[in-house]
Design an enzyme around this catalytic site. Sequence first.
Site, PDB file in Angstrom:
ATOM      1  CB  ALA A 159      -0.940  -0.001   1.204  1.00 10.10           C
ATOM      2  CE1 TYR A 160       4.961   5.638   3.242  1.00 10.51           C
ATOM      3  CE2 TYR A 160       6.755   4.622   2.008  1.00 10.51           C
ATOM      4  CZ  TYR A 160       6.250   5.685   2.740  1.00 10.51           C
ATOM      5  OH  TYR A 160       7.037   6.788   2.955  1.00 10.51           O
TER       6      TYR A 160
END
Length: 299
Positions: A159-160
């Site tokens: 996600a990051y």
Amino acid sequence: MALPGLRSAGSPLLGRTAVITGAARGLGAAMARELDRRGARVALLGLEAPLLAEVARSLHNDAAWWEVDVTDDTAMAEAARSVDARLGPASVVVANAGVAEGGPFALSDPDTWRRVIEVNLIGSAVTARSCLPALLHTRGYHLQIASLAAMGTSPLMSAYCASKAGVESFAHALRAELAHEGVGVGIAYINWTDTDMIHDADRHAVLRELRAHMPAPARKVYPAEQVAARLVGAIERRSASVYMPAWLRAVQPVRAALPPIVTRIARTELPRLAPSTRFETTGMLGAGGRADEDLRHAR
């Protein structure tokens, strides 16, 4: 190049209004103090009201804070109008607010994974949209905080990495769109910075081990104040890009080679770690991430 309309003596930030999101702690707070040191009036936006107030009290020039969720279009637009009324139209906007979570994608909580994208990418776009009227008025400068993760990638941080690749692309598009309006857009590529997010990541064995296997220069952690000084210097110059540490610039020409290299290392290291290390999700990392999680659960 200095911000338009400012005298050449001293910092070009002198007397200008600077907005920074994620300003309650970590890099955001360090940048607020550095902007203040160079003469700016700082508007601090974030979630943790007591910490925002504490940072504001530590500043020497006019400063104010607003407790606001960067993903809330209405609240951010109202905060931007309040900044304009209280401190004057923003000449500088720093889209710094960000969260992270780690662990295998297959085990990740969908809401947490989605929230990382919302805060880091959507929140950056909401910040730009809310502050754009002021930046157009001042012919100002918008700095998007990205990461080495925008150029490469990492297992267990999907996600990051996706969000930082997204903010890089967004900033490139915004720069091209606003160039004829005299608004500058910069991208900050930063590596490991000494914040509570990084400290929390190191508590999780698999993330700690993966960082330990990076080349020595790539795993070094830099003080937030040192990173802030470099980024604020780039703001003064209206730089299209800034790298911290400086050697990250050399990664740009070869960034296409990074994903295959990371895949090759992960193919060896993840199976090696599996017998002794639990591959589990971390939840939001750091106190700032937990503050965002508390907000989400309170809704």
